[in-house]
Scaffold this motif. Structure first.
Motif, PDB file in Angstrom:
ATOM      1  N   ARG A  95      25.410 -12.353  34.085  1.00  0.00           N
ATOM      2  CA  ARG A  95      26.516 -11.664  34.751  1.00  0.00           C
ATOM      3  C   ARG A  95      27.184 -10.657  33.814  1.00  0.00           C
ATOM      4  NH1 ARG A  95      27.091 -16.940  36.805  1.00  0.00           N
ATOM      5  NH2 ARG A  95      28.802 -17.445  35.386  1.00  0.00           N
ATOM      6  N   THR A  96      27.248 -10.979  32.536  1.00  0.00           N
ATOM      7  CA  THR A  96      27.802 -10.039  31.553  1.00  0.00           C
ATOM      8  C   THR A  96      26.945  -8.781  31.475  1.00  0.00           C
ATOM      9  OG1 THR A  96      28.745 -11.850  30.251  1.00  0.00           O
ATOM     10  CG2 THR A  96      28.458  -9.732  29.140  1.00  0.00           C
ATOM     11  N   ILE A  97      25.624  -8.960  31.456  1.00  0.00           N
ATOM     12  CA  ILE A  97      24.711  -7.824  31.381  1.00  0.00           C
ATOM     13  C   ILE A  97      24.861  -6.929  32.607  1.00  0.00           C
ATOM     14  CG2 ILE A  97      22.269  -7.186  31.569  1.00  0.00           C
ATOM     15  CD1 ILE A  97      22.975  -7.821  28.740  1.00  0.00           C
ATOM     16  N   VAL A  98      24.872  -7.528  33.797  1.00  0.00           N
ATOM     17  CA  VAL A  98      24.956  -6.746  35.031  1.00  0.00           C
ATOM     18  C   VAL A  98      26.270  -5.966  35.096  1.00  0.00           C
ATOM     19  CG1 VAL A  98      25.071  -6.908  37.551  1.00  0.00           C
ATOM     20  CG2 VAL A  98      23.363  -8.230  36.296  1.00  0.00           C
ATOM     21  N   ALA A  99      27.366  -6.624  34.758  1.00  0.00           N
ATOM     22  CA  ALA A  99      28.664  -5.953  34.786  1.00  0.00           C
ATOM     23  C   ALA A  99      28.723  -4.833  33.758  1.00  0.00           C
ATOM     24  CB  ALA A  99      29.785  -6.962  34.543  1.00  0.00           C
ATOM     25  N   THR A 100      28.209  -5.098  32.562  1.00  0.00           N
ATOM     26  CA  THR A 100      28.235  -4.086  31.505  1.00  0.00           C
ATOM     27  C   THR A 100      27.330  -2.906  31.858  1.00  0.00           C
ATOM     28  OG1 THR A 100      28.660  -5.814  29.868  1.00  0.00           O
ATOM     29  CG2 THR A 100      27.912  -3.682  29.037  1.00  0.00           C
ATOM     30  N   ALA A 101      26.202  -3.177  32.495  1.00  0.00           N
ATOM     31  CA  ALA A 101      25.300  -2.101  32.902  1.00  0.00           C
ATOM     32  C   ALA A 101      25.995  -1.139  33.859  1.00  0.00           C
ATOM     33  CB  ALA A 101      24.053  -2.690  33.545  1.00  0.00           C
ATOM     34  N   LYS A 102      26.805  -1.665  34.766  1.00  0.00           N
ATOM     35  CA  LYS A 102      27.554  -0.810  35.677  1.00  0.00           C
ATOM     36  C   LYS A 102      28.552   0.055  34.909  1.00  0.00           C
ATOM     37  CE  LYS A 102      27.241  -3.914  39.685  1.00  0.00           C
ATOM     38  NZ  LYS A 102      28.000  -4.777  40.637  1.00  0.00           N
ATOM     39  N   GLN A 103      29.192  -0.538  33.918  1.00  0.00           N
ATOM     40  CA  GLN A 103      30.134   0.223  33.102  1.00  0.00           C
ATOM     41  C   GLN A 103      29.427   1.317  32.304  1.00  0.00           C
ATOM     42  OE1 GLN A 103      31.967  -2.843  30.754  1.00  0.00           O
ATOM     43  NE2 GLN A 103      33.025  -3.773  32.501  1.00  0.00           N
ATOM     44  N   ALA A 104      28.242   0.990  31.771  1.00  0.00           N
ATOM     45  CA  ALA A 104      27.480   1.976  31.009  1.00  0.00           C
ATOM     46  C   ALA A 104      27.095   3.151  31.893  1.00  0.00           C
ATOM     47  CB  ALA A 104      26.238   1.317  30.408  1.00  0.00           C
ATOM     48  N   ALA A 105      26.618   2.860  33.106  1.00  0.00           N
ATOM     49  CA  ALA A 105      26.236   3.931  34.030  1.00  0.00           C
ATOM     50  C   ALA A 105      27.436   4.794  34.389  1.00  0.00           C
ATOM     51  CB  ALA A 105      25.609   3.329  35.282  1.00  0.00           C
TER      52      ALA A 105
ATOM     53  N   LYS B  77      29.912   5.467  32.584  1.00  0.00           N
ATOM     54  CA  LYS B  77      30.254   6.287  31.419  1.00  0.00           C
ATOM     55  C   LYS B  77      29.157   7.295  31.074  1.00  0.00           C
ATOM     56  CE  LYS B  77      33.366   3.108  28.958  1.00  0.00           C
ATOM     57  NZ  LYS B  77      33.632   2.457  27.659  1.00  0.00           N
ATOM     58  N   GLY B  78      28.046   7.277  31.798  1.00  0.00           N
ATOM     59  CA  GLY B  78      26.954   8.179  31.500  1.00  0.00           C
ATOM     60  C   GLY B  78      26.162   7.785  30.262  1.00  0.00           C
ATOM     61  N   LEU B  79      26.183   6.497  29.912  1.00  0.00           N
ATOM     62  CA  LEU B  79      25.459   6.026  28.740  1.00  0.00           C
ATOM     63  C   LEU B  79      24.031   5.625  29.119  1.00  0.00           C
ATOM     64  CD1 LEU B  79      28.260   3.753  27.211  1.00  0.00           C
ATOM     65  CD2 LEU B  79      27.648   6.089  26.540  1.00  0.00           C
ATOM     66  N   CYS B  80      23.097   5.965  28.279  1.00  0.00           N
ATOM     67  CA  CYS B  80      21.684   5.682  28.537  1.00  0.00           C
ATOM     68  C   CYS B  80      21.297   4.350  27.914  1.00  0.00           C
ATOM     69  CB  CYS B  80      20.813   6.797  27.977  1.00  0.00           C
ATOM     70  SG  CYS B  80      21.064   8.386  28.813  1.00  0.00           S
ATOM     71  N   VAL B  81      20.635   3.510  28.713  1.00  0.00           N
ATOM     72  CA  VAL B  81      20.279   2.161  28.270  1.00  0.00           C
ATOM     73  C   VAL B  81      18.792   1.937  28.538  1.00  0.00           C
ATOM     74  CG1 VAL B  81      20.765  -0.305  28.460  1.00  0.00           C
ATOM     75  CG2 VAL B  81      22.591   1.373  28.908  1.00  0.00           C
ATOM     76  N   ILE B  82      18.057   1.627  27.483  1.00  0.00           N
ATOM     77  CA  ILE B  82      16.631   1.299  27.579  1.00  0.00           C
ATOM     78  C   ILE B  82      16.449  -0.135  27.080  1.00  0.00           C
ATOM     79  CG2 ILE B  82      14.382   1.707  26.510  1.00  0.00           C
ATOM     80  CD1 ILE B  82      14.709   3.760  28.497  1.00  0.00           C
ATOM     81  N   VAL B  83      15.531  -0.869  27.717  1.00  0.00           N
ATOM     82  CA  VAL B  83      15.242  -2.246  27.318  1.00  0.00           C
ATOM     83  C   VAL B  83      13.785  -2.334  26.869  1.00  0.00           C
ATOM     84  CG1 VAL B  83      15.139  -4.656  28.096  1.00  0.00           C
ATOM     85  CG2 VAL B  83      16.979  -3.166  28.896  1.00  0.00           C
TER      86      VAL B  83
ATOM     87  N   ARG C  28      19.516  13.323  25.248  1.00  0.00           N
ATOM     88  CA  ARG C  28      19.670  14.745  24.913  1.00  0.00           C
ATOM     89  C   ARG C  28      19.807  15.624  26.151  1.00  0.00           C
ATOM     90  NH1 ARG C  28      15.502  15.218  19.677  1.00  0.00           N
ATOM     91  NH2 ARG C  28      17.103  14.623  18.126  1.00  0.00           N
ATOM     92  N   SER C  29      19.175  15.234  27.237  1.00  0.00           N
ATOM     93  CA  SER C  29      19.284  16.028  28.467  1.00  0.00           C
ATOM     94  C   SER C  29      20.452  15.595  29.335  1.00  0.00           C
ATOM     95  CB  SER C  29      17.987  15.918  29.277  1.00  0.00           C
ATOM     96  OG  SER C  29      17.786  14.591  29.739  1.00  0.00           O
ATOM     97  N   LYS C  30      21.189  14.577  28.854  1.00  0.00           N
ATOM     98  CA  LYS C  30      22.321  14.026  29.609  1.00  0.00           C
ATOM     99  C   LYS C  30      21.884  13.592  31.017  1.00  0.00           C
ATOM    100  CE  LYS C  30      26.017  16.356  27.077  1.00  0.00           C
ATOM    101  NZ  LYS C  30      25.158  16.722  25.938  1.00  0.00           N
ATOM    102  N   THR C  31      20.713  12.970  31.077  1.00  0.00           N
ATOM    103  CA  THR C  31      20.170  12.430  32.319  1.00  0.00           C
ATOM    104  C   THR C  31      20.240  10.911  32.250  1.00  0.00           C
ATOM    105  OG1 THR C  31      18.640  14.297  32.480  1.00  0.00           O
ATOM    106  CG2 THR C  31      18.180  12.374  33.863  1.00  0.00           C
ATOM    107  N   LEU C  32      20.940  10.315  33.169  1.00  0.00           N
ATOM    108  CA  LEU C  32      21.196   8.875  33.100  1.00  0.00           C
ATOM    109  C   LEU C  32      19.928   8.053  33.278  1.00  0.00           C
ATOM    110  CD1 LEU C  32      23.415   6.652  32.941  1.00  0.00           C
ATOM    111  CD2 LEU C  32      23.467   6.716  35.444  1.00  0.00           C
ATOM    112  N   ILE C  33      19.773   7.047  32.455  1.00  0.00           N
ATOM    113  CA  ILE C  33      18.800   5.985  32.674  1.00  0.00           C
ATOM    114  C   ILE C  33      19.478   4.675  32.298  1.00  0.00           C
ATOM    115  CG2 ILE C  33      17.767   6.230  30.354  1.00  0.00           C
ATOM    116  CD1 ILE C  33      15.087   5.353  31.656  1.00  0.00           C
ATOM    117  N   GLU C  34      19.307   3.665  33.151  1.00  0.00           N
ATOM    118  CA  GLU C  34      19.972   2.376  32.920  1.00  0.00           C
ATOM    119  C   GLU C  34      19.000   1.272  33.326  1.00  0.00           C
ATOM    120  OE1 GLU C  34      21.083  -1.016  33.357  1.00  0.00           O
ATOM    121  OE2 GLU C  34      21.720  -0.260  35.324  1.00  0.00           O
ATOM    122  N   GLN C  35      18.380   0.634  32.363  1.00  0.00           N
ATOM    123  CA  GLN C  35      17.363  -0.379  32.638  1.00  0.00           C
ATOM    124  C   GLN C  35      17.874  -1.816  32.525  1.00  0.00           C
ATOM    125  OE1 GLN C  35      14.003   0.471  30.012  1.00  0.00           O
ATOM    126  NE2 GLN C  35      12.986   1.559  31.679  1.00  0.00           N
ATOM    127  N   ALA C  36      19.054  -2.009  31.981  1.00  0.00           N
ATOM    128  CA  ALA C  36      19.520  -3.378  31.739  1.00  0.00           C
ATOM    129  C   ALA C  36      19.623  -4.184  33.028  1.00  0.00           C
ATOM    130  CB  ALA C  36      20.867  -3.355  31.019  1.00  0.00           C
TER     131      ALA C  36
END
Length: 469
Positions: A184-194, A196-202, A394-402
């Motif tokens: 649940r922490t991961i899912v909630a944090t992933a929403k926050q990252a998205a 904020k426009g933060l890119c997350v790769i797993v 670098r392209s400021k294109t969102l990716i969120e895999q968490a």
């Protein structure tokens, strides 16, 4: 008489390359090559896509990232995988560096610092070498742009949460959690990252392995029809372990021996087998609704977890996935995935092989490793993960895999809990469970070792318990 399709694998890849770079070719180009394989007989019916092009993500698997913004990384967890991720990061692009290191133990920080200086000419000053259970905060607060999180899995939700709060892009090794609280922490944090426009790769690297990406695209095109079930395996030998040394505290020993302790690793069905489960959830775009499994401990020397599992998952549309994993040496090994479709089958393994067959067993497409090596640099998928991540940043294109990887991660947790208890476990009860493997008093000193005992299968299952012990 059965015969292999007349188009060669090399011809297929050359045709694909003509339509575009391998790994980014359009589904139309792929289908055109495949439907030309009939050998002059009756016209084959057009494949019906499982999902329409543009509704799913396909990575652009470039050998090297595009130039752009200079990026400073901090490494959190400097053991084998953290050190590997550090060099994957540095080998993926120009204009990237590492400026901070953190680990629970000083010797690991100093070891990676030595390798970076010797092999890459990067000198990490003592002021940016952080040690202790709170080292992650110091790394994140040191002025880095991104973090590479490769600590034992139970710590990853906390580290990801803090990195996101501080506005850092994150690379998270798999798995991303070991229990429902972490999920649940991961899912909630992933929403926050998205947000904020933060890119997350797993680090589920099959999503960046060319043979798997091409297989995924063909599966989406409908090459074997609708998916009706499958089997996934990670059957291998015993992993490493650390015998306790004089002077080590309880917690120090367990962290240094972390792959054998379920509160740290989640058990090997979670820590390792999540790769194979992820392939099935990625290809089917489904999660499990229930799991029934069993397992046991036969040969493991240290720790408190099992060394074999067998789990039957019921997926959302009623099809079944069989999951099998084992860490016992001297047995038959298999690390691969199999999918059954209405018109044929697919099989893939970690050695870059991938094969589609029709219902009669004829090979209709297979991956050509020689062609890959001839047309591309031999860049491993561990590095391609970072290439893709850097390009998105670098392209400021969102990716969120968490949040995507959290799904097979939770399935692995369901399978583990079912095997431990002998009971059916559902997605809904596990996703809502307060089960939390993090010790109440986490420190590097003495711990209550009575909590870390091997579970006896068949004990009553209580989804509301907080921790086994």
């Amino acid at each position: 008489m059965k015969k292999e399709n007349s188009i060669s694998r090399r011809t297929f890849l050359k045709s694909s390359a003509a339509a575009g770079a391998l790994g980014v070719i359009g589904t139309g180009g792929t289908a055109a090559v495949l439907t030309s394989c009939g050998g002059g007989g009756a016209k084959e019916p057009a494949m019906k896509p499982l999902r329409e092009p543009g509704t799913y993500y396909v990575p652009n698997l470039m050998d090297f990232a595009n130039d752009g913004q200079e990026l400073k990384a901090g490494v959190i967890g400097c053991g084998g995988r953290g050190s590997g991720a550090a060099f994957n990061w540095l080998n993926a692009a120009n204009g990237v560096t590492i400026t901070a290191l953190g680990d629970t133990f000083k010797e690991r920080v100093d070891d990676l610092a030595g390798k970076l200086k010797e092999q890459k000419g990067i000198d990490i000053p003592e002021s940016h070498r952080f040690v202790g259970l709170d080292a992650y905060k110091q790394v994140i607060d040191s002025g880095v742009d991104v973090v590479l999180v490769a600590t034992p899995p139970n710590f990853r939700p906390i580290h990801f949460q803090y990195a996101t709060e501080k506005g850092k892009h994150s690379f998270l090794e798999k798995p991303v959690c070991v229990d429902p609280v972490g999920y649940r922490t991961i899912v909630a944090t992933a929403k926050q990252a998205a947000a904020k426009g933060l890119c997350v790769i797993v680090g589920t690297q099959r999503r960046h392995q060319r043979s798997y990406v091409e297989s995924f695209k063909l599966l989406m095109d409908g090459i074997i029809g609708e998916i009706k079930g499958g089997t996934v395996w990670w059957n291998g030998g015993m992993l490493w372990f650390r015998e306790r040394q004089q002077g080590w505290s309880d917690c120090e020993w367990m962290i240094k021996d972390w792959v054998n302790w379920r509160w740290l690793s989640g058990d090997h069905i979670v820590e390792q087998h999540v790769h194979n489960l992820d392939v099935f959830t990625w290809f089917t775009n489904m999660k499990a609704v229930s799991a029934v499994g069993f397992g046991s401990r036969q040969r493991r020397i240290t720790g408190d977890q099992y060394d074999n599992f067998s789990v039957d998952f019921t997926m959302e549309n009623g099809i079944h996935l069989h999951s099998m994993c084992r860490q016992i040496s001297g047995c038959s090994n298999n690390v691969s995935e199999f999918i059954q479709g209405t018109k044929g089958t697919w099989w893939g393994n970690q050695g870059r092989d991938a094969i589609f067959k029709d219902v009669d067993g004829n090979v209709i497409w297979s991956w050509d490793k020689e062609a890959e090596d001839a047309n591309f640099k031999q860049v491993d998928p561990y590095t391609l993960e970072h290439v893709n991540w850097i390009n998105h940043i670098r392209s400021k294109t969102l990716i969120e895999q968490a949040s995507e990887i959290a799904i097979p991660n939770m399935m692995a947790i369901m399978g583990r809990e079912s095997a431990y208890t002998g009971k059916e476990v559902t997605w809904d009860e596990m996703a809502a469970s307060p089960l939390d493997y993090m010790p109440d008093d986490l420190n590097l000193g003495k711990m209550d070792m009575s909590k870390f005992v091997v579970q006896v299968p068949g004990t009553p299952y209580d989804p509301n318990r907080r921790r086994r012990g």
